[in-house]
Design a protein around this motif. Sequence first.
Motif, PDB file in Angstrom:
ATOM      1  N   LYS A   1      13.374  77.271  22.346  1.00  0.00           N
ATOM      2  CA  LYS A   1      14.777  76.958  22.046  1.00  0.00           C
ATOM      3  C   LYS A   1      14.884  75.580  21.420  1.00  0.00           C
ATOM      4  O   LYS A   1      15.799  75.287  20.677  1.00  0.00           O
ATOM      5  CB  LYS A   1      15.584  76.974  23.347  1.00  0.00           C
ATOM      6  CG  LYS A   1      15.887  78.379  23.811  1.00  0.00           C
ATOM      7  CD  LYS A   1      17.086  78.332  24.743  1.00  0.00           C
ATOM      8  CE  LYS A   1      17.620  79.719  24.982  1.00  0.00           C
ATOM      9  NZ  LYS A   1      17.488  80.152  26.345  1.00  0.00           N
ATOM     10  N   GLU A   2      13.931  74.720  21.802  1.00  0.00           N
ATOM     11  CA  GLU A   2      14.005  73.348  21.287  1.00  0.00           C
ATOM     12  C   GLU A   2      12.617  72.902  20.841  1.00  0.00           C
ATOM     13  O   GLU A   2      11.647  72.999  21.597  1.00  0.00           O
ATOM     14  CB  GLU A   2      14.516  72.425  22.396  1.00  0.00           C
ATOM     15  CG  GLU A   2      14.847  71.058  21.865  1.00  0.00           C
ATOM     16  CD  GLU A   2      15.335  70.129  22.968  1.00  0.00           C
ATOM     17  OE1 GLU A   2      15.920  70.602  23.967  1.00  0.00           O
ATOM     18  OE2 GLU A   2      15.091  68.921  22.830  1.00  0.00           O
ATOM     19  N   LEU A   3      12.541  72.464  19.617  1.00  0.00           N
ATOM     20  CA  LEU A   3      11.250  72.026  19.079  1.00  0.00           C
ATOM     21  C   LEU A   3      11.411  70.607  18.531  1.00  0.00           C
ATOM     22  O   LEU A   3      12.243  70.354  17.668  1.00  0.00           O
ATOM     23  CB  LEU A   3      10.803  72.968  17.951  1.00  0.00           C
ATOM     24  CG  LEU A   3       9.478  72.659  17.266  1.00  0.00           C
ATOM     25  CD1 LEU A   3       8.317  72.730  18.254  1.00  0.00           C
ATOM     26  CD2 LEU A   3       9.235  73.665  16.132  1.00  0.00           C
ATOM     27  N   ARG A   4      10.628  69.703  19.097  1.00  0.00           N
ATOM     28  CA  ARG A   4      10.713  68.310  18.645  1.00  0.00           C
ATOM     29  C   ARG A   4       9.350  67.914  18.065  1.00  0.00           C
ATOM     30  O   ARG A   4       8.323  68.125  18.709  1.00  0.00           O
ATOM     31  CB  ARG A   4      11.039  67.441  19.855  1.00  0.00           C
ATOM     32  CG  ARG A   4      11.371  66.048  19.466  1.00  0.00           C
ATOM     33  CD  ARG A   4      12.153  65.412  20.603  1.00  0.00           C
ATOM     34  NE  ARG A   4      12.599  64.107  20.195  1.00  0.00           N
ATOM     35  CZ  ARG A   4      13.456  63.385  20.859  1.00  0.00           C
ATOM     36  NH1 ARG A   4      13.997  63.856  21.956  1.00  0.00           N
ATOM     37  NH2 ARG A   4      13.802  62.206  20.444  1.00  0.00           N
ATOM     38  N   VAL A   5       9.366  67.361  16.869  1.00  0.00           N
ATOM     39  CA  VAL A   5       8.084  67.045  16.212  1.00  0.00           C
ATOM     40  C   VAL A   5       8.024  65.558  15.889  1.00  0.00           C
ATOM     41  O   VAL A   5       8.919  65.030  15.230  1.00  0.00           O
ATOM     42  CB  VAL A   5       7.928  67.846  14.890  1.00  0.00           C
ATOM     43  CG1 VAL A   5       6.576  67.546  14.240  1.00  0.00           C
ATOM     44  CG2 VAL A   5       8.080  69.339  15.131  1.00  0.00           C
ATOM     45  N   TYR A   6       6.973  64.915  16.352  1.00  0.00           N
ATOM     46  CA  TYR A   6       6.709  63.539  15.938  1.00  0.00           C
ATOM     47  C   TYR A   6       5.615  63.577  14.879  1.00  0.00           C
ATOM     48  O   TYR A   6       4.508  64.054  15.146  1.00  0.00           O
ATOM     49  CB  TYR A   6       6.256  62.686  17.126  1.00  0.00           C
ATOM     50  CG  TYR A   6       7.408  62.270  18.008  1.00  0.00           C
ATOM     51  CD1 TYR A   6       8.224  61.219  17.630  1.00  0.00           C
ATOM     52  CD2 TYR A   6       7.682  62.945  19.194  1.00  0.00           C
ATOM     53  CE1 TYR A   6       9.299  60.839  18.424  1.00  0.00           C
ATOM     54  CE2 TYR A   6       8.752  62.571  19.989  1.00  0.00           C
ATOM     55  CZ  TYR A   6       9.550  61.516  19.601  1.00  0.00           C
ATOM     56  OH  TYR A   6      10.600  61.138  20.373  1.00  0.00           O
ATOM     57  N   HIS A   7       5.970  63.117  13.698  1.00  0.00           N
ATOM     58  CA  HIS A   7       5.001  63.084  12.610  1.00  0.00           C
ATOM     59  C   HIS A   7       4.123  61.846  12.821  1.00  0.00           C
ATOM     60  O   HIS A   7       4.496  60.742  12.464  1.00  0.00           O
ATOM     61  CB  HIS A   7       5.778  62.993  11.295  1.00  0.00           C
ATOM     62  CG  HIS A   7       4.916  62.940  10.076  1.00  0.00           C
ATOM     63  ND1 HIS A   7       3.614  62.516  10.084  1.00  0.00           N
ATOM     64  CD2 HIS A   7       5.174  63.286   8.797  1.00  0.00           C
ATOM     65  CE1 HIS A   7       3.117  62.585   8.870  1.00  0.00           C
ATOM     66  NE2 HIS A   7       4.055  63.050   8.059  1.00  0.00           N
ATOM     67  N   THR A   8       2.956  62.047  13.420  1.00  0.00           N
ATOM     68  CA  THR A   8       2.112  60.895  13.756  1.00  0.00           C
ATOM     69  C   THR A   8       0.847  60.847  12.892  1.00  0.00           C
ATOM     70  O   THR A   8      -0.122  60.190  13.266  1.00  0.00           O
ATOM     71  CB  THR A   8       1.756  60.900  15.267  1.00  0.00           C
ATOM     72  OG1 THR A   8       1.258  62.194  15.610  1.00  0.00           O
ATOM     73  CG2 THR A   8       2.936  60.582  16.130  1.00  0.00           C
ATOM     74  N   ILE A   9       0.876  61.566  11.773  1.00  0.00           N
ATOM     75  CA  ILE A   9      -0.265  61.441  10.848  1.00  0.00           C
ATOM     76  C   ILE A   9      -0.212  60.029  10.268  1.00  0.00           C
ATOM     77  O   ILE A   9       0.849  59.554   9.868  1.00  0.00           O
ATOM     78  CB  ILE A   9      -0.185  62.484   9.713  1.00  0.00           C
ATOM     79  CG1 ILE A   9      -0.276  63.896  10.283  1.00  0.00           C
ATOM     80  CG2 ILE A   9      -1.292  62.248   8.686  1.00  0.00           C
ATOM     81  CD1 ILE A   9      -0.085  64.991   9.250  1.00  0.00           C
ATOM     82  N   CYS A  10      -1.371  59.391  10.249  1.00  0.00           N
ATOM     83  CA  CYS A  10      -1.407  58.011   9.774  1.00  0.00           C
ATOM     84  C   CYS A  10      -1.278  57.969   8.253  1.00  0.00           C
ATOM     85  O   CYS A  10      -1.879  58.761   7.542  1.00  0.00           O
ATOM     86  CB  CYS A  10      -2.724  57.420  10.256  1.00  0.00           C
ATOM     87  SG  CYS A  10      -3.360  56.152   9.237  1.00  0.00           S
ATOM     88  N   GLU A  11      -0.487  57.016   7.804  1.00  0.00           N
ATOM     89  CA  GLU A  11      -0.205  56.843   6.376  1.00  0.00           C
ATOM     90  C   GLU A  11      -1.498  56.674   5.566  1.00  0.00           C
ATOM     91  O   GLU A  11      -1.651  57.218   4.473  1.00  0.00           O
ATOM     92  CB  GLU A  11       0.680  55.594   6.252  1.00  0.00           C
ATOM     93  CG  GLU A  11       1.269  55.321   4.895  1.00  0.00           C
ATOM     94  CD  GLU A  11       2.298  56.356   4.459  1.00  0.00           C
ATOM     95  OE1 GLU A  11       2.805  57.103   5.309  1.00  0.00           O
ATOM     96  OE2 GLU A  11       2.560  56.385   3.245  1.00  0.00           O
ATOM     97  N   SER A  12      -2.428  55.941   6.151  1.00  0.00           N
ATOM     98  CA  SER A  12      -3.685  55.657   5.451  1.00  0.00           C
ATOM     99  C   SER A  12      -4.412  56.963   5.102  1.00  0.00           C
ATOM    100  O   SER A  12      -4.940  57.125   4.003  1.00  0.00           O
ATOM    101  CB  SER A  12      -4.549  54.777   6.351  1.00  0.00           C
ATOM    102  OG  SER A  12      -5.841  54.706   5.890  1.00  0.00           O
ATOM    103  N   THR A  13      -4.422  57.905   6.041  1.00  0.00           N
ATOM    104  CA  THR A  13      -5.089  59.194   5.821  1.00  0.00           C
ATOM    105  C   THR A  13      -4.410  59.952   4.688  1.00  0.00           C
ATOM    106  O   THR A  13      -5.067  60.477   3.781  1.00  0.00           O
ATOM    107  CB  THR A  13      -4.989  60.053   7.112  1.00  0.00           C
ATOM    108  OG1 THR A  13      -5.434  59.272   8.203  1.00  0.00           O
ATOM    109  CG2 THR A  13      -5.778  61.322   7.012  1.00  0.00           C
TER     110      THR A  13
END
Length: 274
Positions: free
Chosen positions: A177-189
């Motif tokens: 019902k609830e999906l929370r996503v933290y985009h934690t891919i590093c910018e450098s990659t």
Amino acid sequence: MREVIKTRHIGLCFGVSRAVSRVLKEAELRKEKIYTLGPLLHNPQMVEMLREKGIEPIDDVSMLDQGVVAFRSHGIMKEEEEYIRAKGLTAIDTTCPFVKRVRSCALYLRKNGYKVVIAGDERHPEVKSVLSYLGNDGIVLHNSFPIAAKKIGVVSQTTLDRETLWEVVKSLMGSTKELRVYHTICESTTVRRDEATALAEQVGMMLIVGGRNSSNTTKLYAAVKRIQPRTYHIEAEEEIRPEWFTDVQKVGIAGGASTPDVIIEKVERRVKNL
Ligand code: SF4
């Protein structure tokens, strides 16, 4: 003369460079051996250079009863941190702040009742570390896999590619019902991969420089190889073979996050001198 083009972002990434400088500084100040939990970076030449300065990798922290121990940029296991504290070992925490962010987002999600999904490779030390801080109460996914839970929270391994994160997120959309996503891919990659794949379109051959045990380098190699079939993964300039360059006018060079400038420069010189 053959043209050599390097990606703009090359050499050690912020997190690895920070860890290496800090440990080198501590080694000089303390004048005693510093142990690292596993190699400080995935680059055999650099690991050797560090060893000469008294910085030695060990596999298991329980080998130590005293002394100084440095964490790697990937972070360490919670049990290892507990052992270090219990034994009173001196700790040098050089965990990359971007890796710490993955951990803190995951802990926040779990505290707030989300089933935590880590998008990444379950064998990677960073993922293992985050999972250990969750008390193993998390699920690691590397491709689409629906999970049924009321609330799902996602974080990603810092060196994951965006496509895999998106695959994982899409597969979870219908099952909660609830999906929370933290985009934690590093910018450098991301930046390195984007620059290398763009460069691969403009040259006749690509060299990807970095340790064969480096996750981000092997992923970078795979992404570039899909675009430029004449792509070679090397750790050092000695591996370069002249026959690779037949009919090639432009050569592109990209490197993993653990590949120092000095190795890139040697590779560039060798290609130019062939
Ligand atoms: S690749 Fe990114 S997350 Fe990993 S050590 Fe380097 S800067 Fe930190």
